[in-house]
Design a protein around this motif. Sequence first.
Motif, PDB file in Angstrom:
ATOM      1  N   ALA A   1       0.820  -1.213   0.000  1.00 14.30           N
ATOM      2  CA  ALA A   1       0.000   0.000   0.000  1.00 14.30           C
ATOM      3  C   ALA A   1       0.853   1.261   0.000  1.00 14.30           C
ATOM      4  N   VAL A   2       2.157   1.109   0.179  1.00 16.29           N
ATOM      5  CA  VAL A   2       3.092   2.238   0.097  1.00 16.29           C
ATOM      6  C   VAL A   2       4.048   2.076  -1.065  1.00 16.29           C
TER       7      VAL A   2
ATOM      8  N   ASP B   1      -2.195   4.751  -3.882  1.00 22.35           N
ATOM      9  CA  ASP B   1      -3.526   5.008  -3.328  1.00 22.35           C
ATOM     10  C   ASP B   1      -4.533   3.984  -3.840  1.00 22.35           C
ATOM     11  N   ARG B   2      -4.436   3.649  -5.125  1.00 23.80           N
ATOM     12  CA  ARG B   2      -5.319   2.626  -5.685  1.00 23.80           C
ATOM     13  C   ARG B   2      -5.045   1.270  -5.038  1.00 23.80           C
ATOM     14  N   VAL B   3      -3.754   0.976  -4.810  1.00 22.08           N
ATOM     15  CA  VAL B   3      -3.402  -0.296  -4.169  1.00 22.08           C
ATOM     16  C   VAL B   3      -3.959  -0.354  -2.757  1.00 22.08           C
ATOM     17  N   ARG B   4      -3.815   0.735  -2.016  1.00 17.74           N
ATOM     18  CA  ARG B   4      -4.353   0.770  -0.658  1.00 17.74           C
ATOM     19  C   ARG B   4      -5.867   0.548  -0.673  1.00 17.74           C
ATOM     20  N   GLY B   5      -6.540   1.180  -1.624  1.00 13.88           N
ATOM     21  CA  GLY B   5      -7.973   0.976  -1.745  1.00 13.88           C
ATOM     22  C   GLY B   5      -8.331  -0.449  -2.114  1.00 13.88           C
TER      23      GLY B   5
ATOM     24  N   ARG C   1       1.678  -1.761  12.402  1.00 18.29           N
ATOM     25  CA  ARG C   1       1.743  -0.339  12.072  1.00 18.29           C
ATOM     26  C   ARG C   1       2.253  -0.125  10.650  1.00 18.29           C
ATOM     27  N   THR C   2       1.518  -0.655   9.681  1.00 20.31           N
ATOM     28  CA  THR C   2       1.827  -0.387   8.287  1.00 20.31           C
ATOM     29  C   THR C   2       0.537  -0.025   7.573  1.00 20.31           C
ATOM     30  N   ASP C   3       0.682   0.660   6.459  1.00 22.91           N
ATOM     31  CA  ASP C   3      -0.490   1.051   5.683  1.00 22.91           C
ATOM     32  C   ASP C   3      -1.246  -0.174   5.185  1.00 22.91           C
ATOM     33  N   THR C   4      -0.524  -1.252   4.879  1.00 27.82           N
ATOM     34  CA  THR C   4      -1.162  -2.477   4.399  1.00 27.82           C
ATOM     35  C   THR C   4      -1.864  -3.222   5.527  1.00 27.82           C
TER      36      THR C   4
END
Length: 873
Positions: free
Chosen positions: A395-396, A402-406, A422-425
């Motif tokens: 996701a980073v 941003d599309r991947v995070r979504g 504690r990661t965006d993923t």
Amino acid sequence: MTAATTRSTCPYCGVGCGVLLTPDGQGRLTVKGDPDHPANFGRLCSKGSALAETVGLSHRLMTPRVNGTDTDWDSALDHVAKTFSKTIAEHGPDSVAFYVSGQMLSEDYYVANKLMKGFIGSANIDTNSRLCMSSTVAGHKRAFGTDTVPGTYEDLENADLIVLTGSNLAWCHPVLYQRILAARKSRGTKLVVIDPRRTASCDGADLHLALRAGSDVALFNALLAEIDRRGLLDRAYIDAYVSGADNAIAAAKASDPAITGLSDGDLKTFFDLWIGTEKVVTIFSQGVNQSSSGTDKVNAILNCHLATGRIGRLGMGPFSVTGQPNAMGGREVGGLANMLACHLDLENADHREAVQGFWASPAMPDKAGLKAVDMFRALGEGRIKALWVIHSNPAVTLPDADRVRGAVEGCDFVVVSDITERTDTARGADVLLPAAAWAEKSGTVTNSDRTVSRQRAVLAAPGIAQPDWWILAEVAKRMGFDGFDWTSPAEIFREYATLSGIAGSFGRDFDISDFKDICDADYDTLSPFRWPQSAAKQGGRFFADGGFYHADGKAKMLALTPRDPASMPDEKRPFRLNTGRLRDQWHTMTRTALSPRLSAHLPEPFVDMHPKDADRLGLKPADLVRLTSPHGTSVLRLRRTTDVAPGDLFVPMHWTGETAPSARIDALVAPVTDPISGQPESKASTVAAEPFPAKWYGFAISATSFDPDCSYWARARTGQGWRAELAGDTIPDDWEAYARSLLKQSETSAQVLKDPKRGTFRIAFYQDEILIAALYVGPEPVDLMRDFLAGLPGTETLWALAGKARGDMPDPGPVVCSCFAVGRNTILREIEEKGLTTVEEIGACLSAGTNCGSCKSELAGLLAAVEVSEPAE
């Protein structure tokens, strides 16, 4: 070496440095370089030297968690197995995917690959190594017939010319760079750096070729054409061992060297050096690989070495350096979506049958699975319905982040195995599985020159965390699969080595079958070795006398035509964005950000921009800059520098939603890939730039962690707590209330200094006269002694609102040497007071630059900027 000290390997880059680990019995470590390891001979870079600062429990995930609730292993693993099985039953094996990582050990990688390809029956397993070296894999296979690194690290010491192309080796692989500098000193080795950007690797080089971004094929085509023009082709080698040379040379002659933007003089100097020096090593890395024509760039380099027979002999050859500690191991076990284990080919029916028979597996895919970018596109489209991410943060790190995070957040079922939540993923996962970390798990890794080393556990995994191989095997068994009943990584290694013997019987390069019967005790004490290790071949180099892996036994030279990057700057987006790594940080900083001294060198994300571009946009030093592309937006601190050419930008890739949400730079990168390797073009996206309209700027320090809430922030750990840069596009109604909320100091006593007319505000919070936290705000970037202030929380400092050091407490300034935490101001004072005139004298006085040496270019820059006075009598 005492009995309590254990030999292991560093978990950072592909150099594969050996380390000596000594636990203190309290969960902490002492880390030193292993003087007997063939990769580093005791040297460590700044990151390796700070490894002991990155172990601990404050950031760790210690129990399985399902839908936000802690649970036990049985419940979590049953849930994962049942959900994956149900998804496969309803939608087929290609509806699930694994996204794995070069942070995994080879044994872990092997189990993941066996489970997905051999038992689930899909090739939808890919790795974050796709983002860093898959173009090299594809280039090697096109040229050599298999993914073989021909040379060894010893070639660096024995070359008469080293060419670094697309590699800032001084910062990204400092230990190798120091080996090169030692060779320059001892035997006069020449150094050429090819990079659009001036980097630390350029300092002291004999030649820096600042070619136009993306024009590597044109440059090496021009070199190949010049080799032919001067009559210096090795015709004997070509006739015996190479096909396609005539077509490759014809294409090179048709290529226009003016594409590179280099002068005729610089081109001639490069040609004279390369052609006139037999013992030449060409080192390449992400600047070559991360391109929509990355595979062609690799083959353009290989063409020149094949045409001259400069391959596989002492001190000569093409050399890919990998970015992750086990990127090579992942290639060996088949961790990429288009490979089988042990360098066997997924689309070769005989290879598939052999592997399936060895595994006694129920299914085997006959075509490549989804590569990383396509995998997450399929995730967003709903074609992938269950995903397992292991030790990665896509996701980073993936383009169009941003599309991947979504896509992760919208997927039906996401499992994340990691050491931290504690990661965006991880924030988008349904199931979190606590994995053992470096120094807690055992297995093997393979570095960039094919050296396999042991990584060993010296600390107990916290909570109920488990190694990755165990987690994967338990899920496999719960899915009803046989063949996963290992009790130790040694058993997996034996199976892996046995399978490599089958690969060897097909004539493949990767064969470590000498170890197929290794006992547990010998595995425990296994010394570093370079593959292959078999009855047929023991380590060494490849291809000096042919022996390539195409059907005809010959290498292939490729006819290549230069191609522009997928997108070109235009009036709407006039800048080309280059992304890369910093000296003291690693990937998305889940480990390095835990070290205060690693965070001290460059604690805030930034964009490097040429002064002409900054002036044209009306940007002043330290302004914030907003970058935009069709995929996303980032806000970063401006650094004016002539290190980049006008129209080019450089931004580091390390910051995340945890450390600086607006600096997730891969959110801007277009999801464009090399058509052969599938590697994203991470160094040539086009963006627009403009000043960020901040209404206020701030700097905060605190003894405890805090969570900023404003339009721009960047947070970093310090020795005394935390620091953060802040900015906002709206002004709070009550600054004191804002500061108390920000720094979590609702009841603490405070000193306040405010000037409403000038728009400045300062507040410091105290507990029994001990400074707890402080905030400094102004309408412009606040002029403060930041590095000095960052060390004040927890001290009796009633004058903190001054924002500067007292006369009896000198400010060390920003850290230059991370290995010894030596600041810029300290160095400048010593230069002036003691009349220091060389980098070596600075090292003798302050130790700066005497460990990994990656700060030497900055030390040289400080010397150049100072007019040294005569030392006092």
